[in-house]
Design a protein around this motif. Structure first.
Motif, PDB file in Angstrom:
ATOM      1  N   ASN A  87       0.811  -1.213   0.000  1.00 44.49           N
ATOM      2  CA  ASN A  87       0.000   0.000   0.000  1.00 44.49           C
ATOM      3  C   ASN A  87       0.847   1.267   0.000  1.00 44.49           C
ATOM      4  O   ASN A  87       0.495   2.267  -0.632  1.00 44.49           O
ATOM      5  CB  ASN A  87      -0.940  -0.003   1.206  1.00 44.49           C
ATOM      6  CG  ASN A  87      -1.976   1.098   1.125  1.00 44.49           C
ATOM      7  OD1 ASN A  87      -2.729   1.184   0.167  1.00 44.49           O
ATOM      8  ND2 ASN A  87      -2.011   1.959   2.123  1.00 44.49           N
ATOM      9  N   HIS A 213      -9.005   3.643  -1.136  1.00 41.49           N
ATOM     10  CA  HIS A 213      -8.055   2.534  -1.134  1.00 41.49           C
ATOM     11  C   HIS A 213      -7.410   2.366  -2.504  1.00 41.49           C
ATOM     12  O   HIS A 213      -8.024   2.618  -3.541  1.00 41.49           O
ATOM     13  CB  HIS A 213      -8.764   1.238  -0.723  1.00 41.49           C
ATOM     14  CG  HIS A 213      -7.823   0.115  -0.452  1.00 41.49           C
ATOM     15  ND1 HIS A 213      -7.491  -0.829  -1.396  1.00 41.49           N
ATOM     16  CD2 HIS A 213      -7.114  -0.208   0.666  1.00 41.49           C
ATOM     17  CE1 HIS A 213      -6.645  -1.685  -0.869  1.00 41.49           C
ATOM     18  NE2 HIS A 213      -6.394  -1.328   0.368  1.00 41.49           N
ATOM     19  N   ASP A 486      -8.245  -0.598   6.241  1.00 41.62           N
ATOM     20  CA  ASP A 486      -8.197   0.160   4.994  1.00 41.62           C
ATOM     21  C   ASP A 486      -9.101   1.381   5.051  1.00 41.62           C
ATOM     22  O   ASP A 486      -8.963   2.303   4.255  1.00 41.62           O
ATOM     23  CB  ASP A 486      -8.641  -0.726   3.818  1.00 41.62           C
ATOM     24  CG  ASP A 486      -7.655  -1.837   3.547  1.00 41.62           C
ATOM     25  OD1 ASP A 486      -6.446  -1.570   3.567  1.00 41.62           O
ATOM     26  OD2 ASP A 486      -8.085  -2.978   3.309  1.00 41.62           O
ATOM     27  N   THR A 492     -13.820  -3.395   7.708  1.00 45.72           N
ATOM     28  CA  THR A 492     -12.482  -3.554   7.138  1.00 45.72           C
ATOM     29  C   THR A 492     -11.765  -4.750   7.763  1.00 45.72           C
ATOM     30  O   THR A 492     -10.849  -5.315   7.172  1.00 45.72           O
ATOM     31  CB  THR A 492     -11.649  -2.270   7.314  1.00 45.72           C
ATOM     32  OG1 THR A 492     -10.449  -2.387   6.546  1.00 45.72           O
ATOM     33  CG2 THR A 492     -11.303  -2.020   8.763  1.00 45.72           C
TER      34      THR A 492
END
Length: 584
Positions: A87, A213, A486, A492
């Protein structure tokens, strides 16, 4: 060091110093190699023999030097595993309709300049910027978003992030499962080149946060289709010479398991306000080597801090130590298809045998809090629109009495399952990724299970990328796991374990659990929705396909020259808002 049946580490919670010393020795050697690399880096930055630390030279050049803690599974935001390591890189290279405010995490405009929603909350209309472009200068249009959404939901691609579309988007699950083949029936449409419409199954209170996201990023159809079909996996489009992104930076070089370098994207929608000229991500896994390199001026920010170093740095009031609040839970994943772990009594016994307070205070020592539940209270508070309640902490005497009852119940459950005192229990393994913190944790729980249950557990460690592959293949019995939210909502965490979920690697499913999450997705009253989600979590904890242990903090070292790195619950730091003080 790999742990095999013939090579167990020393047992006992308080015998970690020998292991720590060995780890430090290994870390010193790795740091020495990093030092050589840093010398070369310094030469590259200054072009001369100036004896200046690489971090200072990089600050002058506007390049952020970050250690990312491992090699990402991929550089494709729709194919990469949904991990922290991945990420961070995606945040530099890609962008979607909306992004995070670096301070508050509120969704703010990105490639979409504005949006509106229908009165019933089920239809969202986004207006794209006229100047939105990919990193090769090609314009970004609504057709690119339709391509991106179709690709991530393609059954053949089998994206590990596809499930992030299931709960809110109309027919997304059915298309991804191959039950629906007409993508026009999925809740995405484009009335014109600058408009994207998203239809939801039901109102979703966290929809905009979810759309921040990286899995919702726009990807380049023209670059992807040049090297394969829309649903073809692992093609050459993410190689540096072929790469096209949509974020504030573009890929410059990628040396596998060593370093990823990015440079400022001149076509980015807000390039004039991006202060950094590049971000470099290293893949050092050894925590002691990482800290040594940071102290030697080779990094501006680290991935983590060795657990044994946290109390020392706290006592020193180190200005570089950060212990930030974090929506994250560490847990042990259980492969419920492997006997004797197929028996929920065994799983519950393993859970009750763990002394979570000792894990937090004597092993990890980084501000973690013990927990027997998965979802942090901050997520439930966000769901209900309230402030999280302060946790109640038992006195030492109360905690000791509770531990006696828990251990007695654990032994009773194990005996009821056919293994009194651990007799006849087969040796099972615990898988964890290579890092000193994970190693210390593994030793501690291994000893707790031996002492409290008479159960022997072999320790297996693998490099991060291999470890993630083992989890996905179900090649484990017990495994270290952690999940960082997230978005600010209990789902989540809870959506991870729905039946058929892409990363529900436990071989556990429960129709009641699925039904409660489905009901919560339809519920519009916050308090009623919170109750449904808590009921679902109760089923999960009772069945014990996972064993929660700690709520974590974000632990890392940060150079004081870094600005715009604000603490927040998701540990999200958009690089287009980060600056470096060069000292000039």
């Amino acid at each position: 060091m790999r742990f095999t049946p013939d090579n167990h580490p020393p047992r006992g919670l308080l015998r970690g110093e020998k292991i720590s010393a060995a780890a430090r020795a290994r870390g010193f050697l790795a740091a020495f190699a990093l030092g050589l690399a840093g010398t070369l880096t310094a030469a590259l930055f200054c072009g001369c023999g100036e004896n200046v630390p690489p971090a200072e030279l990089a600050a002058r050049a506007g390049v952020l030097l970050a250690n990312n803690g491992g090699e990402p599974s991929a550089l494709d935001p729709q194919f990469a595993q949904p991990g922290v390591i991945e990420n961070r890189i995606m945040l530099a290279l890609f962008e979607g309709l909306v992004t995070y405010d670096p301070r508050t995490l509120a969704p703010v405009p990105a490639i979409a300049e504005s949006w509106e929603t229908s009165a019933d909350g089920r239809t969202w209309t986004f207006r794209l910027r006229e100047d939105a472009k990919f990193s090769d200068g090609a314009p970004i249009t609504s057709a690119d978003f339709l391509f991106s959404f179709r690709r991530i939901l393609s059954p053949k691609l089998a994206s590990p992030c596809a499930s992030l579309f299931f709960a809110p988007v109309k027919n997304a699950r059915a298309f991804a499962k191959g039950e629906l083949t007409d993508f026009s029936q999925v809740g995405f449409s484009a009335p014109d080149a600058r408009t994207i419409v998203v239809e939801l199954e039901s109102p979703c209170p966290y929809f905009l946060s979810l759309a921040c996201h990286s899995s919702w990023s726009v990807v380049p159809a023209h670059a992807i289709l040049k090297f394969g079909a829309i649903d073809e996996r692992s093609t050459r489009w993410t190689r540096p010479e072929n790469f096209v992104g949509s974020g504030p930076f573009r890929l410059k070089s990628w040396r596998v398991a060593y370093r990823i370098e990015t440079e400022k994207n001149p076509f980015y929608r807000d390039a004039a306000r991006v202060a950094l000229s590049g971000v470099r991500f290293d893949a050092v896994e050894d925590q002691f080597a990482e800290e040594k390199a940071f102290n030697d001026g080779q990094y501006h920010v680290t991935n983590t801090v060795p657990p044994s170093r946290v109390p020392v740095l706290r006592a020193e009031a180190s200005p570089t130590l950060r212990l930030d609040p974090y929506l994250s839970t560490a847990f042990i994943r259980v492969n419920c298809a492997r006997p004797p772990l197929a028996d929920p009594r065994v799983r519950r016994a393993l859970s009750l045998a763990l002394d979570r307070r000792a894990l937090a205070e004597r092993v990890m020592r980084g501000g973690e809090t013990p927990t027997a539940t998965l979802v942090p209270e901050a997520a439930y508070a966000a769901c209900a629109g309230t402030a999280p309640a302060a946790p109640e902490e038992a006195s030492p005497a109360e905690y000791a009495a509770t531990r006696e009852r828990e251990i007695a119940e654990a032994r009773r459950l194990l005996a009821e399952a056919g293994f009194p005192g651990g007799a006849g229990f087969p040796e099972i393994s615990y898988l964890f990724n290579t890092s000193d913190g994970a190693q210390f944790f593994a030793q501690a729980i291994q000893e707790m299970w031996r002492k409290n249950l008479g159960v022997r557990v072999e320790l297996r460690n693998q490099e991060y990328k291999v470890y993630r592959t083992s989890l996905a293949r179900g090649d484990y019995e017990l495994a270290r796991s952690a999940w960082s939210g997230d978005y600010l909502d209990p789902t989540t965490f809870l959506e991870l374990f729905v039946s058929g979920g892409h990363i529900n690697w436990t071989n556990w499913n429960d129709a009641r659990y699925d039904a409660l999450l489905a009901a919560a997705a339809r519920e519009r009253v916050p308090a009623a929705r919170e109750r449904l989600l808590r009921d679902a979590e109760a089923i999960l904890i009772d069945a014990a396909p996972i064993i929660p242990t700690l709520h974590s903090r974000s632990k890392f070292l940060l150079d004081p020259r870094v600005r715009g790195w604000h603490p927040n619950l998701l540990d999200i730091h958009p690089y287009n808002a980060v600056t470096l003080d060069s000292g000039n």
